[in-house]
Design a protein around this motif. Structure first.
Motif, short mmCIF file in Angstrom:
data_model
loop_
_atom_site.label_atom_id
_atom_site.label_comp_id
_atom_site.label_asym_id
_atom_site.label_seq_id
_atom_site.Cartn_x
_atom_site.Cartn_y
_atom_site.Cartn_z
N LEU A 199 25.55 9.22 1.85
CA LEU A 199 24.69 10.68 1.87
C LEU A 199 25.94 11.74 1.56
CD1 LEU A 199 22.89 9.67 5.38
CD2 LEU A 199 22.08 10.09 3.05
N ASP A 200 25.43 12.66 1.11
CA ASP A 200 26.26 14.08 0.82
C ASP A 200 25.99 15.11 2.18
OD1 ASP A 200 27.48 13.42 -1.73
OD2 ASP A 200 25.78 14.10 -2.75
N VAL A 201 26.98 15.46 2.49
CA VAL A 201 26.95 16.46 3.55
C VAL A 201 27.55 17.91 3.20
CG1 VAL A 201 27.46 16.71 6.13
CG2 VAL A 201 27.20 14.44 5.24
N VAL A 202 26.92 18.86 3.58
CA VAL A 202 27.65 20.16 3.53
C VAL A 202 27.37 20.61 4.94
CG1 VAL A 202 27.56 22.61 2.66
CG2 VAL A 202 26.96 20.50 1.20
N THR A 203 28.63 21.30 5.39
CA THR A 203 28.59 21.98 6.88
C THR A 203 28.95 23.43 6.90
OG1 THR A 203 31.12 21.41 7.23
CG2 THR A 203 29.60 19.71 7.92
N SER A 204 28.31 23.99 7.67
CA SER A 204 28.58 25.50 7.61
C SER A 204 28.61 25.93 9.31
CB SER A 204 27.54 26.36 6.99
OG SER A 204 26.04 26.00 7.37
N PRO A 205 29.37 26.99 9.65
CA PRO A 205 29.27 27.44 11.07
C PRO A 205 28.30 28.02 11.38
CG PRO A 205 30.93 28.78 9.78
CD PRO A 205 30.27 27.61 8.78
N MET A 206 27.96 27.85 12.88
CA MET A 206 26.98 28.50 13.45
C MET A 206 27.35 29.01 14.72
SD MET A 206 23.26 26.86 12.24
CE MET A 206 22.33 28.51 12.38
N LYS A 207 26.45 29.89 15.34
CA LYS A 207 26.78 30.19 16.73
C LYS A 207 25.34 30.56 17.37
CE LYS A 207 28.30 35.06 15.76
NZ LYS A 207 29.17 36.05 15.71
N ALA A 208 25.33 30.41 18.93
CA ALA A 208 23.85 30.77 19.26
C ALA A 208 24.39 30.94 20.87
CB ALA A 208 22.91 29.64 19.38
N GLY A 209 23.55 31.49 21.63
CA GLY A 209 23.56 31.82 23.01
C GLY A 209 23.43 33.13 23.51
N PRO A 210 23.26 33.28 24.77
CA PRO A 210 23.24 34.67 25.18
C PRO A 210 24.63 35.68 25.02
CG PRO A 210 23.38 33.28 26.89
CD PRO A 210 23.11 32.40 25.66
N THR A 211 24.41 36.84 25.02
CA THR A 211 25.73 37.67 24.94
C THR A 211 26.49 37.49 26.33
OG1 THR A 211 24.48 39.42 23.91
CG2 THR A 211 26.64 39.78 25.00
N GLY A 212 27.95 37.08 25.76
CA GLY A 212 29.01 36.61 26.91
C GLY A 212 28.90 35.10 26.71
N ASN A 213 27.97 34.41 26.50
CA ASN A 213 28.19 32.97 26.51
C ASN A 213 27.78 32.50 25.11
OD1 ASN A 213 28.70 30.44 27.84
ND2 ASN A 213 26.36 30.20 28.48
N VAL A 214 28.31 32.89 24.03
CA VAL A 214 27.88 32.22 22.70
C VAL A 214 28.56 31.17 22.37
CG1 VAL A 214 27.93 32.73 20.28
CG2 VAL A 214 26.94 34.65 22.03
N GLN A 215 27.88 30.17 21.91
CA GLN A 215 28.73 28.93 21.84
C GLN A 215 28.55 28.59 20.22
OE1 GLN A 215 28.31 25.21 23.68
NE2 GLN A 215 27.46 26.11 25.66
N LYS A 216 29.61 28.12 19.60
CA LYS A 216 29.97 28.04 18.39
C LYS A 216 29.55 26.39 17.97
CE LYS A 216 33.66 31.41 17.75
NZ LYS A 216 35.09 31.41 17.17
N GLY A 217 29.11 26.12 16.71
CA GLY A 217 28.80 25.06 16.21
C GLY A 217 28.67 24.77 14.73
N PHE A 218 27.89 23.87 14.21
CA PHE A 218 27.84 23.48 12.77
C PHE A 218 26.46 23.07 12.62
CE2 PHE A 218 32.36 22.86 13.87
CZ PHE A 218 33.10 23.52 12.82
#
Length: 226
Positions: A199-218
């Motif tokens: 399988l081919d995979v392309v990753t990109s950074p993302m983030k989510a969560g309320p102000t002050g508790n934002v979590q980073k992810g992919f």
């Protein structure tokens, strides 16, 4: 793949429900969820499921990766009517985002209680054209889908290889799988394992969560290798 092991957390394990809402890319979705997770994990049926299969119903809360996935779904230029499978659907927020974009969604989870609650949440938001299925990602269904959706399904290292094999088996030729995670240690081998499955995979950074508790992810965009 192994024989599926489906769970069904009993309603009394949840206690009462609370109604929340989340706004993603300008769209607001309401959803019900169990109120007391501590009470849920202490229930004898949940303890029994853990003893039998190391299973814990983590799906009973809204995790940041599900919000990331909903955002990615809303940003994608879908054709109307595409068939999508959300596996490990949990509360169903990402699947509802897909429904709002005209996809025909099958909500699936290893826990029948999660599937039922996801369906209830979809109806709460006015959606009626969807399907449900109890699916263990360690045992892929015979049916393939042009779209696969999943958030935070590699929360344990023992599941990561199963996820890669599940995507390989269940993603239709020419299809697209969107997976998100919050950079869990257990998910870090996923890209290599997907590559090993052809399988081919392309990753990109993302983030989510309320102000002050934002979590980073992919975000993982996965397709069959040509």
């Amino acid at each position: 793949m192994s024989t599926p092991r489906i769970h069904s957390t009993p309603p009394e394990a949840f206690g009462h429900r609370v109604r929340d809402e989340v706004t993603v890319s300008g769209r607001t979705f309401q959803f019900d969820r169990p109120a007391g997770l501590d009470h849920l994990f202490d229930h004898p049926a949940v303890r029994s499921a853990y003893a039998a299969d190391e299973y814990i119903p983590y799906w009973a809360d809204l995790w940041p990766a599900a919000v990331m996935l909903a955002e990615a779904v809303l940003a994608e230029p879908w054709a109307d009517g595409l068939e999508a499978l959300e596996f490990g659907c949990g509360l169903g927020v990402s699947g509802m985002a897909a429904l709002s974009r005209g996809l025909h969604v099958t909500f699936s989870d290893v826990d029948e209680a999660a599937v039922q609650l996801a369906a209830s949440n979809a109806r709460l938001n006015g959606f009626t054209h969807f399907e449900t299925a109890a699916v263990d990602l360690r045992a892929a269904p015979a049916r393939q889908f042009p779209v696969l959706l999943a958030a935070d399904v590699c929360y344990e290292i023992r599941l990561t290889e199963a996820v890669a094999k599940f995507v390989k088996a269940t993603l239709a030729p020419g299809g697209l799988a969107l997976l998100t995670d919050t950079d869990r240690y257990s998910a870090r081998p996923l890209r290599w394992l997907l590559d090993q499955e052809g399988l081919d995979v392309v990753t990109s950074p993302m983030k989510a969560g309320p102000t002050g508790n934002v979590q980073k992810g992919f975000l993982y965009r996965i397709t069959h290798r040509r």
